[in-house]
Motif scaffolding. Structure first.
Motif, PDB file in Angstrom:
ATOM      1  N   LEU A 135       0.846  -1.169   0.000  1.00 43.24           N
ATOM      2  CA  LEU A 135       0.000   0.000   0.000  1.00 43.24           C
ATOM      3  C   LEU A 135       0.881   1.218   0.000  1.00 43.24           C
ATOM      4  O   LEU A 135       1.764   1.347   0.840  1.00 43.24           O
ATOM      5  N   THR A 136       0.709   2.124  -0.945  1.00 48.29           N
ATOM      6  CA  THR A 136       1.589   3.276  -1.084  1.00 48.29           C
ATOM      7  C   THR A 136       0.909   4.550  -0.651  1.00 48.29           C
ATOM      8  O   THR A 136      -0.285   4.748  -0.853  1.00 48.29           O
ATOM      9  N   ALA A 137       1.697   5.452  -0.059  1.00 48.19           N
ATOM     10  CA  ALA A 137       1.185   6.746   0.349  1.00 48.19           C
ATOM     11  C   ALA A 137       1.654   7.806  -0.626  1.00 48.19           C
ATOM     12  O   ALA A 137       2.451   7.539  -1.524  1.00 48.19           O
ATOM     13  N   ALA A 138       1.239   9.031  -0.438  1.00 45.40           N
ATOM     14  CA  ALA A 138       1.599  10.114  -1.352  1.00 45.40           C
ATOM     15  C   ALA A 138       3.067  10.454  -1.205  1.00 45.40           C
ATOM     16  O   ALA A 138       3.669  10.291  -0.147  1.00 45.40           O
ATOM     17  N   PRO A 139       3.750  10.966  -2.274  1.00 42.69           N
ATOM     18  CA  PRO A 139       5.156  11.323  -2.225  1.00 42.69           C
ATOM     19  C   PRO A 139       5.430  12.327  -1.131  1.00 42.69           C
ATOM     20  O   PRO A 139       4.658  13.240  -0.909  1.00 42.69           O
ATOM     21  N   ALA A 140       6.580  12.151  -0.448  1.00 45.04           N
ATOM     22  CA  ALA A 140       6.966  13.076   0.608  1.00 45.04           C
ATOM     23  C   ALA A 140       8.032  14.039   0.147  1.00 45.04           C
ATOM     24  O   ALA A 140       8.074  15.182   0.553  1.00 45.04           O
ATOM     25  N   ALA A 141       8.951  13.572  -0.703  1.00 40.65           N
ATOM     26  CA  ALA A 141      10.022  14.443  -1.163  1.00 40.65           C
ATOM     27  C   ALA A 141      10.591  13.889  -2.445  1.00 40.65           C
ATOM     28  O   ALA A 141      10.699  12.698  -2.627  1.00 40.65           O
ATOM     29  N   ALA A 142      10.980  14.738  -3.355  1.00 34.01           N
ATOM     30  CA  ALA A 142      11.541  14.311  -4.630  1.00 34.01           C
ATOM     31  C   ALA A 142      13.040  14.170  -4.516  1.00 34.01           C
ATOM     32  O   ALA A 142      13.703  14.846  -3.753  1.00 34.01           O
ATOM     33  N   VAL A 143      13.605  13.266  -5.277  1.00 32.53           N
ATOM     34  CA  VAL A 143      15.051  13.081  -5.317  1.00 32.53           C
ATOM     35  C   VAL A 143      15.631  14.099  -6.285  1.00 32.53           C
ATOM     36  O   VAL A 143      15.068  14.365  -7.347  1.00 32.53           O
ATOM     37  N   ALA A 144      16.767  14.668  -5.930  1.00 30.61           N
ATOM     38  CA  ALA A 144      17.356  15.728  -6.728  1.00 30.61           C
ATOM     39  C   ALA A 144      17.687  15.280  -8.130  1.00 30.61           C
ATOM     40  O   ALA A 144      17.464  15.989  -9.103  1.00 30.61           O
ATOM     41  N   SER A 145      18.227  14.097  -8.280  1.00 32.32           N
ATOM     42  CA  SER A 145      18.598  13.612  -9.608  1.00 32.32           C
ATOM     43  C   SER A 145      18.334  12.133  -9.693  1.00 32.32           C
ATOM     44  O   SER A 145      18.536  11.410  -8.736  1.00 32.32           O
ATOM     45  N   ALA A 146      17.847  11.669 -10.828  1.00 32.73           N
ATOM     46  CA  ALA A 146      17.539  10.254 -11.022  1.00 32.73           C
ATOM     47  C   ALA A 146      18.744   9.541 -11.594  1.00 32.73           C
ATOM     48  O   ALA A 146      19.522  10.116 -12.352  1.00 32.73           O
ATOM     49  N   PRO A 147      18.954   8.257 -11.281  1.00 30.07           N
ATOM     50  CA  PRO A 147      20.066   7.490 -11.821  1.00 30.07           C
ATOM     51  C   PRO A 147      19.822   7.178 -13.283  1.00 30.07           C
ATOM     52  O   PRO A 147      18.703   7.304 -13.782  1.00 30.07           O
ATOM     53  N   PRO A 148      20.837   6.796 -14.009  1.00 30.05           N
ATOM     54  CA  PRO A 148      20.675   6.444 -15.411  1.00 30.05           C
ATOM     55  C   PRO A 148      19.623   5.355 -15.579  1.00 30.05           C
ATOM     56  O   PRO A 148      19.485   4.474 -14.749  1.00 30.05           O
ATOM     57  N   GLY A 187      -1.061   1.318  -4.685  1.00 27.55           N
ATOM     58  CA  GLY A 187      -0.863   2.695  -5.136  1.00 27.55           C
ATOM     59  C   GLY A 187      -0.775   2.786  -6.649  1.00 27.55           C
ATOM     60  O   GLY A 187      -1.366   3.677  -7.273  1.00 27.55           O
ATOM     61  N   ASP A 188      -0.039   1.851  -7.276  1.00 26.70           N
ATOM     62  CA  ASP A 188       0.088   1.852  -8.729  1.00 26.70           C
ATOM     63  C   ASP A 188      -1.235   1.480  -9.399  1.00 26.70           C
ATOM     64  O   ASP A 188      -1.560   1.983 -10.482  1.00 26.70           O
ATOM     65  N   LEU A 189      -2.005   0.588  -8.773  1.00 22.19           N
ATOM     66  CA  LEU A 189      -3.304   0.217  -9.328  1.00 22.19           C
ATOM     67  C   LEU A 189      -4.241   1.421  -9.355  1.00 22.19           C
ATOM     68  O   LEU A 189      -4.972   1.640 -10.331  1.00 22.19           O
ATOM     69  N   ILE A 190      -4.218   2.232  -8.303  1.00 24.51           N
ATOM     70  CA  ILE A 190      -5.045   3.442  -8.245  1.00 24.51           C
ATOM     71  C   ILE A 190      -4.616   4.430  -9.331  1.00 24.51           C
ATOM     72  O   ILE A 190      -5.451   5.049 -10.001  1.00 24.51           O
ATOM     73  N   LYS A 191      -3.284   4.569  -9.534  1.00 23.80           N
ATOM     74  CA  LYS A 191      -2.794   5.475 -10.573  1.00 23.80           C
ATOM     75  C   LYS A 191      -3.228   5.023 -11.962  1.00 23.80           C
ATOM     76  O   LYS A 191      -3.583   5.832 -12.816  1.00 23.80           O
ATOM     77  N   VAL A 192      -3.195   3.714 -12.207  1.00 22.29           N
ATOM     78  CA  VAL A 192      -3.635   3.171 -13.497  1.00 22.29           C
ATOM     79  C   VAL A 192      -5.113   3.471 -13.722  1.00 22.29           C
ATOM     80  O   VAL A 192      -5.528   3.883 -14.809  1.00 22.29           O
ATOM     81  N   ALA A 193      -5.915   3.286 -12.666  1.00 21.22           N
ATOM     82  CA  ALA A 193      -7.349   3.535 -12.783  1.00 21.22           C
ATOM     83  C   ALA A 193      -7.645   5.020 -12.993  1.00 21.22           C
ATOM     84  O   ALA A 193      -8.457   5.385 -13.857  1.00 21.22           O
ATOM     85  N   ARG A 194      -6.973   5.875 -12.242  1.00 15.33           N
ATOM     86  CA  ARG A 194      -7.213   7.314 -12.370  1.00 15.33           C
ATOM     87  C   ARG A 194      -6.756   7.858 -13.718  1.00 15.33           C
ATOM     88  O   ARG A 194      -7.343   8.797 -14.253  1.00 15.33           O
TER      89      ARG A 194
END
Length: 218
Positions: free
Chosen positions: A3-16, A196-203
């Motif tokens: 079960l996933t909650a809403a994002p708390a903080a973004a990462v400054a840079s994503a890995p390759p 959380g991903d299932l809800i995103k797919v539905a929305r």
């Protein structure tokens, strides 16, 4: 089940995108899972039902608590007390509360390999079923346990995956050591729902059985 909650903080840079050593989760999330385990106790394969919940940090670290109990009694190896009526059936049972930590050391959006570790405390007792229908149980004894393991899961679609793992349960008792085989190999198979991903797919009105978000980015 996850079960996933809403994002708390973004990462400054994503890995390759082609670096599989990163799981690439840019936030903290709440995790919840039905944890069905199996083990060998007194030479018999038994189920251990459990549920656990906690927090995941950036797809790397997970920590929380879980509660477990033996799904059914197992015939003991302990001699029955003197005077016990013939035909009496005896079973050993146990339950425990555990704190867990888990590190995902390699993975990507499709799959991951992790090292869960559980440390817990609980109790065990023996239950006697007499021929006349009577039932008696012994006084509960305190036990402690350590369960290191290795687990993996693979996402079939964005919102569901399958997993498996293997490890070892080491048990110590606070008082008299149990004569039954409490320590032993553990193994598990899982179906994980990423709610959380299932809800995103539905929305987002996305295709339910698509591979979106799982294939390497070009």
């Amino acid at each position: 089940m996850l079960l996933t909650a809403a994002p708390a903080a973004a990462v400054a840079s994503a890995p390759p995108a082609d670096d599989s050593s990163f799981v690439r989760q840019a936030h903290r999330r709440i995790v919840f899972q039905l944890d069905q385990r199996f083990s060998i106790l007194n030479g018999k394969i038994v189920g251990i039902n459990g549920v656990k919940g906690g927090v995941e940090w950036r797809g790397r670290w997970r920590a929380g608590v879980g509660v477990y109990r033996l799904s059914g009694g197992v015939p003991t190896r302990i001699a029955q007390p003197e005077g016990t009526p013939p035909g009496t059936r005896d079973e050993v049972r146990f339950r425990y509360l555990a704190g867990y930590g888990e590190y995902v050391f390699i993975g990507n959006p499709r799959w991951e390999l992790s090292t869960p570790l559980q440390l817990g405390a609980g109790s065990y007792y023996t239950k006697y079923y007499f021929p006349d229908g009577g039932v008696r149980r012994t006084k509960s004894q305190v036990l402690f346990l350590l369960e290191p393991s290795v687990g993996a899961h693979y996402r079939i679609f964005r919102w569901i995956g399958v997993g498996a793992g293997v490890g070892y349960r080491q048990v110590w008792a606070a008082g008299k050591q149990p004569e039954d085989e409490m320590s032993g190999i553990i193994f598990f198979g899982r179906v994980k729902l990423f709610l959380g991903d299932l809800i995103k797919v539905a929305r987002g009105h996305e295709r339910l059985f698509s591979q979106h978000g799982l294939k390497p980015e070009k």
